[in-house]
Write a protein that holds these residues in place. Structure first.
Motif, short mmCIF file in Angstrom:
data_model
loop_
_atom_site.label_atom_id
_atom_site.label_comp_id
_atom_site.label_asym_id
_atom_site.label_seq_id
_atom_site.Cartn_x
_atom_site.Cartn_y
_atom_site.Cartn_z
N ALA A 9 0.83 -1.21 0.00
CA ALA A 9 0.00 0.00 0.00
C ALA A 9 0.87 1.26 0.00
N ILE A 10 2.03 1.17 0.63
CA ILE A 10 2.94 2.32 0.65
C ILE A 10 3.45 2.60 -0.76
N TYR A 11 3.86 1.54 -1.46
CA TYR A 11 4.33 1.71 -2.84
C TYR A 11 3.19 2.11 -3.78
N ARG A 12 2.00 1.59 -3.50
CA ARG A 12 0.84 1.99 -4.29
C ARG A 12 0.55 3.48 -4.12
N THR A 13 0.80 4.00 -2.93
CA THR A 13 0.56 5.42 -2.69
C THR A 13 1.47 6.27 -3.56
N LEU A 14 2.74 5.87 -3.63
CA LEU A 14 3.66 6.58 -4.52
C LEU A 14 3.27 6.38 -5.99
N GLY A 15 2.88 5.15 -6.33
CA GLY A 15 2.45 4.87 -7.69
C GLY A 15 1.24 5.70 -8.07
N TYR A 16 0.30 5.84 -7.13
CA TYR A 16 -0.89 6.65 -7.39
C TYR A 16 -0.51 8.11 -7.65
N GLU A 33 -5.39 0.14 -12.40
CA GLU A 33 -4.29 0.74 -13.17
C GLU A 33 -3.13 1.18 -12.28
N VAL A 34 -3.38 1.33 -10.98
CA VAL A 34 -2.32 1.77 -10.07
C VAL A 34 -1.32 0.64 -9.81
N SER A 35 -1.75 -0.62 -9.96
CA SER A 35 -0.86 -1.76 -9.69
C SER A 35 0.42 -1.69 -10.50
N MET A 36 0.31 -1.45 -11.78
CA MET A 36 1.49 -1.40 -12.64
C MET A 36 2.37 -0.19 -12.32
N TYR A 37 1.73 0.91 -11.94
CA TYR A 37 2.51 2.08 -11.54
C TYR A 37 3.30 1.78 -10.27
N ALA A 38 2.67 1.08 -9.34
CA ALA A 38 3.35 0.73 -8.08
C ALA A 38 4.55 -0.17 -8.36
N SER A 39 4.37 -1.15 -9.24
CA SER A 39 5.46 -2.06 -9.58
C SER A 39 6.60 -1.31 -10.25
N ALA A 40 6.27 -0.38 -11.14
CA ALA A 40 7.30 0.36 -11.87
C ALA A 40 8.09 1.29 -10.96
N VAL A 41 7.39 2.05 -10.10
CA VAL A 41 8.11 3.00 -9.24
C VAL A 41 8.94 2.27 -8.18
N GLU A 96 2.21 8.79 4.74
CA GLU A 96 2.00 8.40 6.13
C GLU A 96 0.98 7.27 6.23
N MET A 97 1.08 6.52 7.31
CA MET A 97 0.13 5.47 7.61
C MET A 97 -0.58 5.81 8.91
N SER A 98 -1.85 5.45 8.97
CA SER A 98 -2.57 5.61 10.23
C SER A 98 -3.37 4.34 10.46
N HIS A 99 -3.57 4.01 11.72
CA HIS A 99 -4.35 2.82 12.08
C HIS A 99 -5.46 3.24 13.03
N GLY A 100 -6.70 2.97 12.62
CA GLY A 100 -7.83 3.31 13.47
C GLY A 100 -8.05 2.26 14.54
N ARG A 101 -9.10 2.44 15.31
CA ARG A 101 -9.40 1.48 16.36
C ARG A 101 -9.72 0.10 15.80
N ASP A 102 -10.16 0.07 14.55
CA ASP A 102 -10.46 -1.22 13.92
C ASP A 102 -9.20 -1.92 13.43
N GLY A 103 -8.04 -1.24 13.58
CA GLY A 103 -6.78 -1.83 13.18
C GLY A 103 -6.48 -1.74 11.71
N LEU A 104 -7.40 -1.20 10.93
CA LEU A 104 -7.20 -1.10 9.49
C LEU A 104 -6.20 0.00 9.16
N GLN A 105 -5.36 -0.28 8.18
CA GLN A 105 -4.33 0.67 7.77
C GLN A 105 -4.91 1.63 6.74
N ARG A 106 -4.75 2.92 7.00
CA ARG A 106 -5.15 3.95 6.04
C ARG A 106 -3.90 4.62 5.51
N MET A 107 -3.90 4.93 4.21
CA MET A 107 -2.75 5.59 3.60
C MET A 107 -3.06 7.05 3.32
#
Length: 226
Positions: A36-43, A94-102, A68-79
């Motif tokens: 998800a971190i790399y996907r954020t950059l890819g996005y 379409e973001v998957s390929m961008y994430a892989s490339a970056v 940045e990453m944040s975790h709510g009370r539900d434990g889910l990771q938000r980017m």
């Protein structure tokens, strides 16, 4: 007090994120989805209309980014990207390929490496990605290489995309996964590969519950020895 670090690597669509998130909740560990971190950059690169394979252009964007990453009370990771929640947008197909490339650029891996290691120094973590056991956390107490056949992964990903309301034909999903596998395993920097001391878990013939039980068993056996 030292922390416990669980590294889960494997190819795209192997179910790393779903399994790691569930087990982290059961064990009370922090779940870190590095994809998800790399996907954020890819996005970011995708949204700006830049070529993700242009290392110079991608590197020039890094100083102005705040990931940045944040975790709510539900434990889910938000980017968060520059303070904006992009958790849903980074899952666009379409973001998957961008994430892989970056992620193939050394500047990007260096930029994010310390962020990932810092989380493991301060929390018991389950971290999944492509190079966690080989590069990010080479001394992790538990290393697992999670995999499944390309066809099984494509079928699972197709159902996931349907649930998200962004359906894709099976043939396209399979082709994308095969290309992602090749790209991830052939990149020059931190390629996808199994760490020598990792336990291989192939979930091709397992359902989610069986996969979860098998992964938990590996984790408990390895942590009992550490």
């Amino acid at each position: 007090m030292s922390t416990i670090r669980i590294a889960i690597d494997g190819p795209s669509g192997a179910g790393k994120s779903t399994l790691a998130r569930s087990i982290a909740e059961k064990l009370g560990y922090l779940y870190v989805d590095t994809g998800a971190i790399y996907r954020t950059l890819g996005y970011h690169i995708y949204a700006k209309g830049l070529n993700p394979k242009d290392g110079t252009a991608v590197s020039a964007e890094l100083p102005g980014l705040r990931v940045e990453m944040s975790h709510g009370r539900d434990g889910l990771q938000r980017m968060l990207l520059n303070g904006q929640d992009v958790t849903e947008r980074i899952r666009l197909p379409e973001v998957s390929m961008y994430a892989s490339a970056v992620s193939a650029h050394p500047s990007v891996r260096t930029y994010l490496l310390e962020m990932q290691r810092a989380l493991a120094r301060t929390h018991n973590v389950i971290m999944d990605g492509r190079d966690i056991g080989t590069v990010v956390l080479p001394d992790a107490e538990v290393k697992v290489f999670l995999t499944a056949s390309p066809e099984t992964r494509a079928h699972r990903r197709m159902l996931e995309l349907e649930d998200r309301g962004t359906p894709e034909p099976y043939e396209k999903v399979l082709a994308d996964i095969q290309k992602r596998d090749w790209d991830d395993s052939h990149r020059a920097v931190a390629p996808l590969r199994q760490a020598e001391d990792a336990v291989v878990l192939d979930t091709t013939a397992l359902n989610f519950r069986e996969s979860e039980e098998a992964l938990l068993r590996i984790i408990r056996e390895r942590t009992a020895k550490s």
